[in-house]
Write a protein that holds these residues in place. Structure first.
Motif, short mmCIF file in Angstrom:
data_model
loop_
_atom_site.label_atom_id
_atom_site.label_comp_id
_atom_site.label_asym_id
_atom_site.label_seq_id
_atom_site.Cartn_x
_atom_site.Cartn_y
_atom_site.Cartn_z
N VAL A 1 0.92 -0.96 0.22
CA VAL A 1 0.16 0.04 0.01
C VAL A 1 0.97 1.39 -0.02
O VAL A 1 1.98 1.41 0.71
CB VAL A 1 -0.88 -0.22 1.14
N ASP A 2 0.35 2.10 -0.76
CA ASP A 2 1.26 3.31 -0.98
C ASP A 2 0.88 4.28 0.57
O ASP A 2 -0.22 4.16 0.96
CB ASP A 2 0.64 4.32 -2.04
N GLU A 3 2.14 4.59 1.52
CA GLU A 3 1.85 5.14 2.39
C GLU A 3 0.92 6.58 2.53
O GLU A 3 0.25 6.89 3.48
CB GLU A 3 3.25 5.73 3.05
N GLY A 4 0.86 7.22 1.05
CA GLY A 4 -0.10 8.33 1.21
C GLY A 4 -1.60 7.96 1.15
O GLY A 4 -2.59 9.00 1.33
N GLU A 5 -1.90 6.67 1.05
CA GLU A 5 -3.18 6.21 1.03
C GLU A 5 -3.95 5.89 2.36
O GLU A 5 -5.09 5.96 2.73
CB GLU A 5 -3.30 4.76 0.28
N PHE A 6 -3.09 6.20 3.45
CA PHE A 6 -3.26 5.83 4.78
C PHE A 6 -4.01 7.07 5.23
O PHE A 6 -3.76 8.16 4.96
CB PHE A 6 -2.30 5.61 5.84
N PRO A 7 -5.00 7.07 6.40
CA PRO A 7 -5.59 5.78 6.90
C PRO A 7 -6.72 5.27 5.78
O PRO A 7 -7.58 5.94 5.23
CB PRO A 7 -6.15 6.10 7.99
N ILE A 8 -6.67 4.02 5.49
CA ILE A 8 -7.86 3.40 4.43
C ILE A 8 -8.98 3.02 5.56
O ILE A 8 -8.62 2.23 6.56
CB ILE A 8 -7.49 2.05 3.87
N ARG A 9 -10.24 3.68 5.27
CA ARG A 9 -11.25 3.34 6.29
C ARG A 9 -12.56 2.96 5.33
O ARG A 9 -12.80 3.48 4.37
CB ARG A 9 -11.77 4.58 6.93
N MET A 10 -12.92 1.55 5.45
CA MET A 10 -13.94 1.20 4.62
C MET A 10 -15.09 0.83 5.46
O MET A 10 -14.98 0.15 6.49
CB MET A 10 -13.49 -0.07 3.79
N THR A 11 -16.46 0.87 4.74
CA THR A 11 -17.70 0.32 5.57
C THR A 11 -18.49 -0.38 4.64
O THR A 11 -18.50 -0.18 3.41
CB THR A 11 -18.34 1.59 6.15
N ALA A 12 -19.09 -1.12 4.85
CA ALA A 12 -20.25 -1.91 4.12
C ALA A 12 -21.50 -2.17 4.84
O ALA A 12 -21.27 -2.96 6.06
CB ALA A 12 -19.47 -3.20 3.51
N LEU A 13 -22.61 -2.48 4.35
CA LEU A 13 -24.00 -2.84 5.01
C LEU A 13 -24.17 -4.26 4.35
O LEU A 13 -24.35 -4.19 3.19
CB LEU A 13 -25.09 -2.10 5.00
N THR A 14 -24.07 -5.34 4.77
CA THR A 14 -24.18 -6.69 4.18
C THR A 14 -24.80 -7.66 4.99
O THR A 14 -24.69 -7.36 6.25
CB THR A 14 -22.80 -7.25 3.68
N PRO A 15 -25.64 -8.77 4.20
CA PRO A 15 -26.00 -9.86 5.16
C PRO A 15 -24.66 -10.58 5.74
O PRO A 15 -23.38 -10.46 5.21
CB PRO A 15 -26.52 -10.57 4.17
N CYS A 16 -24.65 -11.43 6.67
CA CYS A 16 -23.76 -12.13 7.39
C CYS A 16 -24.25 -13.38 7.81
O CYS A 16 -25.52 -13.42 8.07
CB CYS A 16 -23.19 -11.44 8.44
N PHE A 17 -23.43 -14.50 7.62
CA PHE A 17 -23.77 -15.65 7.80
C PHE A 17 -22.97 -16.70 8.90
O PHE A 17 -21.83 -16.48 8.55
CB PHE A 17 -23.85 -16.44 6.32
N ARG A 18 -23.65 -17.12 9.86
CA ARG A 18 -22.99 -17.66 10.75
C ARG A 18 -23.79 -19.21 11.22
O ARG A 18 -24.87 -18.95 11.39
CB ARG A 18 -22.45 -16.79 12.02
N SER A 19 -22.67 -20.39 11.40
CA SER A 19 -23.47 -21.48 11.63
C SER A 19 -23.77 -21.41 13.19
O SER A 19 -24.55 -22.15 13.64
CB SER A 19 -22.79 -22.49 11.27
N GLU A 20 -23.10 -20.58 14.03
CA GLU A 20 -23.42 -20.43 15.44
C GLU A 20 -23.14 -21.93 16.18
O GLU A 20 -23.60 -22.27 16.83
CB GLU A 20 -24.78 -20.10 15.79
N ALA A 21 -22.09 -22.56 15.61
CA ALA A 21 -21.71 -23.76 15.90
C ALA A 21 -21.37 -23.86 17.36
O ALA A 21 -21.52 -24.97 18.10
CB ALA A 21 -20.44 -24.62 14.97
N GLY A 22 -20.60 -22.98 17.96
CA GLY A 22 -20.10 -22.85 19.23
C GLY A 22 -21.08 -22.36 20.26
O GLY A 22 -20.89 -21.92 21.29
N ALA A 23 -22.40 -22.01 19.51
CA ALA A 23 -23.43 -21.25 20.50
C ALA A 23 -24.82 -22.08 20.68
O ALA A 23 -25.69 -21.64 20.78
CB ALA A 23 -23.90 -20.00 19.79
N ALA A 24 -24.60 -23.45 20.56
CA ALA A 24 -25.95 -24.37 20.85
C ALA A 24 -26.44 -24.04 21.83
O ALA A 24 -25.97 -24.16 23.08
CB ALA A 24 -25.18 -25.80 20.68
N GLY A 25 -27.70 -24.00 21.99
CA GLY A 25 -28.52 -23.57 23.29
C GLY A 25 -28.46 -22.21 23.75
O GLY A 25 -29.35 -21.86 24.59
N LYS A 26 -27.84 -21.33 23.19
CA LYS A 26 -27.73 -19.84 23.57
C LYS A 26 -28.74 -19.13 22.80
O LYS A 26 -28.65 -19.35 21.51
CB LYS A 26 -26.24 -19.40 23.18
#
Length: 426
Positions: A244-269
């Motif tokens: 990355v060119d140092e002149g590009e900093f700070p790089i700040r990005m944002t997005a509104l997206t769907p997200c998908f999680r199996s919640e495998a470690g959250a059984a019963g929660k």
């Protein structure tokens, strides 16, 4: 990802930092594996060098008429050609084993991260807002929602547990929250809006630390891509394999997206309600900065997330996570926990983390400091600005009225098409 050279330089400090996370010492075993790999690499390189030397010497011997020496050299080269593949295979196998061992280790916590094994070790930094006093007993969102368009039964009938079908004004309010958050982060806080892929390859999931250790938490497609658990994966990988060119900093990005999680470690929660879903929306914040700027950027990012809660008038508290409660890629994390009066509890609605160079090493994301001939790894940060579904839950519980209706927060009115209150549809 960790640098084995740094582990060799101070194995005791490395193990001590891991111990804050409750991890067993590994420096000695890693150093031993690295030593074995380097020994094999040296033997392989020496054999390759000798093969090249002997191959050249054959021609010289032939030119001098020294057939005996030429024959001996040919025999040596033939033997080296037979032994080299085994050395090369062993070198690849040991390198892969070392890389895998390093890749499975969590990031080292920053010096000011408190020790602790779980959330009980987290430290409250601040609180904001006054918790509303109700003239009636406030309800949980799961009890309020169905009459207002939060249809748990239809979602489960279509897709199974942890899916919800939103209708009417409830769906409009959910959309309004996401749009408001995105507009605030881009318009006021300087983040660049992005529309990233929702499916990624193995390399991208590895780069941000989801693979190899947390594959069970993800959904995989039939063509071997991964559905993103957060837009952090796509956004952060935008600088993968780049200088990355140092002149590009700070790089700040944002997005509104769907997200998908199996919640495998959250059984019963949180099986009841809208708190923990397999599919949800989130406004993600990602920062890419110089190492010397990452601490200040972490504070700024957290303030950007806090600003959304303040604009919505939702009481919250800021928590510094202890070493044992942080995500594996983070070196320091702040959680924002919103107050839910129906549950009578604080619940996480945003997590903002400084990952240092941990992800950058996995992605090979670098920059060249001004005046330097060598590149350095960038620092990456990520945070929720905010989780839309949990914000919807917080609005329902904090803005509920005795008759079960919900007042729309003032900040969202421009997005609601004239709707000022959610009222029962049946």
């Amino acid at each position: 990802m960790h640098d084995i050279r740094l582990i060799r330089d101070d194995p005791q400090a490395f193990d001590a930092a891991l111990a804050k996370r409750g991890a067993a010492p590994v420096a000695d075993s890693l150093i031993a594996l690295d030593a074995k790999r380097r020994e094999v690499t040296t033997r392989m390189q020496e054999a390759q060098g000798r093969r090249n030397e002997a191959s050249k010497a054959i021609g010289q011997a032939m030119a001098q008429g020294d057939t005996a020496r030429a024959a001996a050299l040919k025999a040596e080269v033939a033997e080296l050609k037979q032994t080299l593949p085994a050395l090369e295979d062993e070198d690849r196998a040991l390198s892969a084993k070392l890389d895998d061992a390093l890749a499975r280790l969590p990031n080292l916590p920053a010096a000011d991260v408190p020790p602790g094994e779980d959330e009980s070790g987290n430290v409250e930094i601040a609180q904001w807002g006054e918790r509303r006093e109700f003239a009636f007993t406030p309800k949980e969102h799961a009890d309020l929602g169905p009459a207002l368009g939060m249809d748990f039964e239809t979602g489960a009938a279509i897709a199974g547990a942890r899916f919800t079908f939103l209708r009417g004004a409830m769906a409009r309010l959910h959309r309004a929250l996401g749009q408001f958050m995105l507009d605030r982060q881009t318009g006021e806080n300087g983040y660049v809006e992005c529309a990233p892929p929702l499916m990624v390859r193995d390399e991208a999931a590895f780069g941000t630390g989801q693979l190899p250790k947390f594959a069970e938490d993800l959904f995989r497609t039939t063509d071997d891509r991964w559905l993103i658990p957060t837009a952090e994966v796509s956004l952060t990988n935008a600088v993968r394999e780049q200088i990355v060119d140092e002149g590009e900093f700070p790089i700040r990005m944002t997005a509104l997206t769907p997200c998908f999680r199996s919640e495998a470690g959250a059984a019963g929660k949180d099986t009841r309600g809208f708190i923990r879903q397999h599919q949800f929306e989130k406004v993600e914040l990602v920062g890419v900065v110089r190492p010397e700027d990452s601490e200040a950027e972490h504070e700024r990012m957290t303030e950007c997330a806090e600003g959304v809660l303040q604009a919505l008038g939702l009481p919250y508290r800021k928590m510094l996570l202890c070493a044992g409660d942080m995500g594996a890629t983070a070196r320091k994390t702040y959680d924002l926990e919103v107050w839910l009066p129906g549950q009578g509890a604080w619940r996480e609605i945003s997590s903002c983390s400084n990952c240092g160079d941990y992800q950058a090493r996995r992605m090979n994301a670098r920059y060249k400091p001004e005046g330097s001939k060598k590149t350095e790894f960038v620092h990456t940060l990520n945070g929720s600005g905010l989780a839309v579904g949990r914000a919807l839950v917080a609005v329902l519980e904090n803005y509920q009225q005795e008759d079960g209706s919900i007042d729309v927060p003032e900040a969202l009115l421009p997005y609601m098409g004239g709707i000022e209150r959610l009222e029962a549809t049946a």
